[in-house]
Design a protein around this motif. Structure first.
Motif, PDB file in Angstrom:
ATOM      1  N   HIS A   1       0.936  -1.047   0.098  1.00  0.00           N
ATOM      2  CA  HIS A   1       0.185  -0.094  -0.111  1.00  0.00           C
ATOM      3  C   HIS A   1       0.799   1.355  -0.163  1.00  0.00           C
ATOM      4  N   PHE A   2       0.977   2.071  -0.917  1.00  0.00           N
ATOM      5  CA  PHE A   2       1.556   3.457  -1.084  1.00  0.00           C
ATOM      6  C   PHE A   2       0.898   4.597  -0.609  1.00  0.00           C
TER       7      PHE A   2
ATOM      8  N   PRO B   1      -2.467   4.882   6.053  1.00  0.00           N
ATOM      9  CA  PRO B   1      -1.604   3.811   6.138  1.00  0.00           C
ATOM     10  C   PRO B   1      -2.845   2.708   6.511  1.00  0.00           C
ATOM     11  N   GLU B   2      -2.862   1.638   6.267  1.00  0.00           N
ATOM     12  CA  GLU B   2      -3.901   0.550   6.657  1.00  0.00           C
ATOM     13  C   GLU B   2      -3.318  -0.522   7.401  1.00  0.00           C
TER      14      GLU B   2
ATOM     15  N   ILE C   1       1.783  -3.812   3.910  1.00  0.00           N
ATOM     16  CA  ILE C   1       3.094  -3.024   3.869  1.00  0.00           C
ATOM     17  C   ILE C   1       3.057  -1.577   3.334  1.00  0.00           C
ATOM     18  N   ASN C   2       2.933  -0.834   4.236  1.00  0.00           N
ATOM     19  CA  ASN C   2       2.739   0.602   3.882  1.00  0.00           C
ATOM     20  C   ASN C   2       3.977   1.344   3.708  1.00  0.00           C
ATOM     21  N   PHE C   3       4.155   1.998   2.460  1.00  0.00           N
ATOM     22  CA  PHE C   3       5.159   2.561   2.045  1.00  0.00           C
ATOM     23  C   PHE C   3       5.042   4.117   1.732  1.00  0.00           C
ATOM     24  N   ALA C   4       5.850   5.052   2.532  1.00  0.00           N
ATOM     25  CA  ALA C   4       5.824   6.269   2.407  1.00  0.00           C
ATOM     26  C   ALA C   4       6.957   6.849   2.383  1.00  0.00           C
TER      27      ALA C   4
ATOM     28  N   ARG D   1       5.311  -0.217   8.547  1.00  0.00           N
ATOM     29  CA  ARG D   1       5.906   0.939   7.935  1.00  0.00           C
ATOM     30  C   ARG D   1       6.864   0.900   7.066  1.00  0.00           C
ATOM     31  N   ILE D   2       7.155   1.254   5.924  1.00  0.00           N
ATOM     32  CA  ILE D   2       8.537   1.341   5.081  1.00  0.00           C
ATOM     33  C   ILE D   2       8.645   3.002   4.982  1.00  0.00           C
TER      34      ILE D   2
END
Length: 326
Positions: free
Chosen positions: A4-5, A58-59, A63-66, A82-83
């Motif tokens: 997830h972006f 984020p969800e 895998i949340n990417f920001a 979180r990434i």
């Protein structure tokens, strides 16, 4: 894998339009790293993996990417994985994995190097052009982006050589450019927080890059072979003069760089990104889901972030006080 972006709400209008954008056609790459790191990642990687999603928050169980500044704006996490892309900013501790943009920087067990996506749709130098006639800078103007004494245009240029600062929406069009510069300072500093992006653009355009002492450039390129490195104003002037006066030298530097263009394409970088996600991040995500202590780790990480911010604030305050007249 469930990726997830996450792009900050400040870019809400662009987030809504992004799924229909096409790289190299109508994609607004000039909006800056906080948008671009995430947006390009989403647009490129969705061509290789199904199930990728995009949003402004984020969800859980994803895998949340920001970008790190996006995470900082959102505040403390609420149980999500979180990434974070550090980019040019201080390290963010309250994340599960961190992406760095300079391959020369030593990595920890929860870090990986991934290249910042190249400018999409680069138009190479017109093959009919002859010699070094137009020198350009294609980047932002700000602290440690372009050396102060170059912002108004270099002095002492070879006769007939024009200097241009390319506006952001035209960074991709290098058809009428004969060489790029990427010199932040003339002191040989490595600028370890910075990426080698301008070298990628020069290679893809088939033109030489004259760069400063950035460690990222020498980590991916070879000074004197596929780009030129200068550490002083005098070396810069000498490099320009040689490129101008010696067509064979110009062609050798340009050709050696252009031979590596396929290595710095979106397709090549996508392979690197997928390998890191599959081999490094996915196993950590699976372990994280089973870790009953992850809440305690997050609490300690938030404490480290607060300590970093406090120390940074104190340093700024001391610098301000030291500048006051006595």
């Amino acid at each position: 894998m469930s990726w997830h972006f996450v792009i900050p709400p400040a870019f809400a209008e662009e987030v809504a339009a992004l799924p229909d954008r096409v790289l190299g056609q109508d994609y607004p790459y000039w909006l800056g790293g906080r948008f671009n790191w995430v947006a390009q990642s989403y647009l490129v990687l969705r061509q290789y993996r199904e199930g990728l999603t995009l949003g402004m928050a984020p969800e859980p169980d994803r895998i949340n990417f920001a970008h790190c500044m996006g995470w900082r704006a959102m505040g403390a996490r609420r149980g999500e994985f979180r990434i974070s892309v550090r980019a040019d900013y201080p390290r963010l501790f309250d994340v599960d994995f961190e992406i760095l943009q300079n391959p020369a920087v030593p990595l920890g067990p929860r870090q990986a190097y991934l290249p910042y996506w190249p400018v999409p749709g680069v138009i190479p130098r017109d093959p009919s052009r002859q010699g070094l006639k137009v020198l350009a800078y294609a980047g932002r103007i700000g602290p440690l982006n372009l050396a102060d004494d170059l912002k108004g245009g270099p002095t002492g240029l070879p006769r007939g050589l024009e200097f241009r600062i390319i506006p952001p929406h035209l960074w991709h069009d290098l058809s009428q450019i004969d060489a790029l510069i990427a010199i932040r300072t003339f002191d040989g500093a490595p600028h370890d927080a910075k990426p080698p992006s301008k070298l990628f653009s020069a290679w893809r355009a088939g033109i030489p890059l004259i760069a400063g002492g950035d460690s990222a450039f020498s980590a991916v390129g070879t000074p004197g072979h596929d780009y030129l490195r200068v550490r002083t104003r005098e070396e810069f002037t000498d490099a320009l003069q040689r490129l101008h006066d010696d067509p064979d030298f110009y062609a050798r530097i340009a050709d050696n760089g252009h031979a590596r263009a396929d290595e710095v394409s979106h397709e090549a970088f996508a392979r690197d990104w997928i390998a890191v996600f599959d081999d490094r991040i996915a196993p950590r995500f699976e372990a994280w889901k089973q870790d009953r202590l992850k809440g305690l780790y997050a609490l300690a990480a938030r404490g480290a972030d607060r300590g970093r911010d406090t120390a940074s604030g104190l340093k700024s305050r001391l610098r301000s006080l030291s500048r006051r007249p006595t």
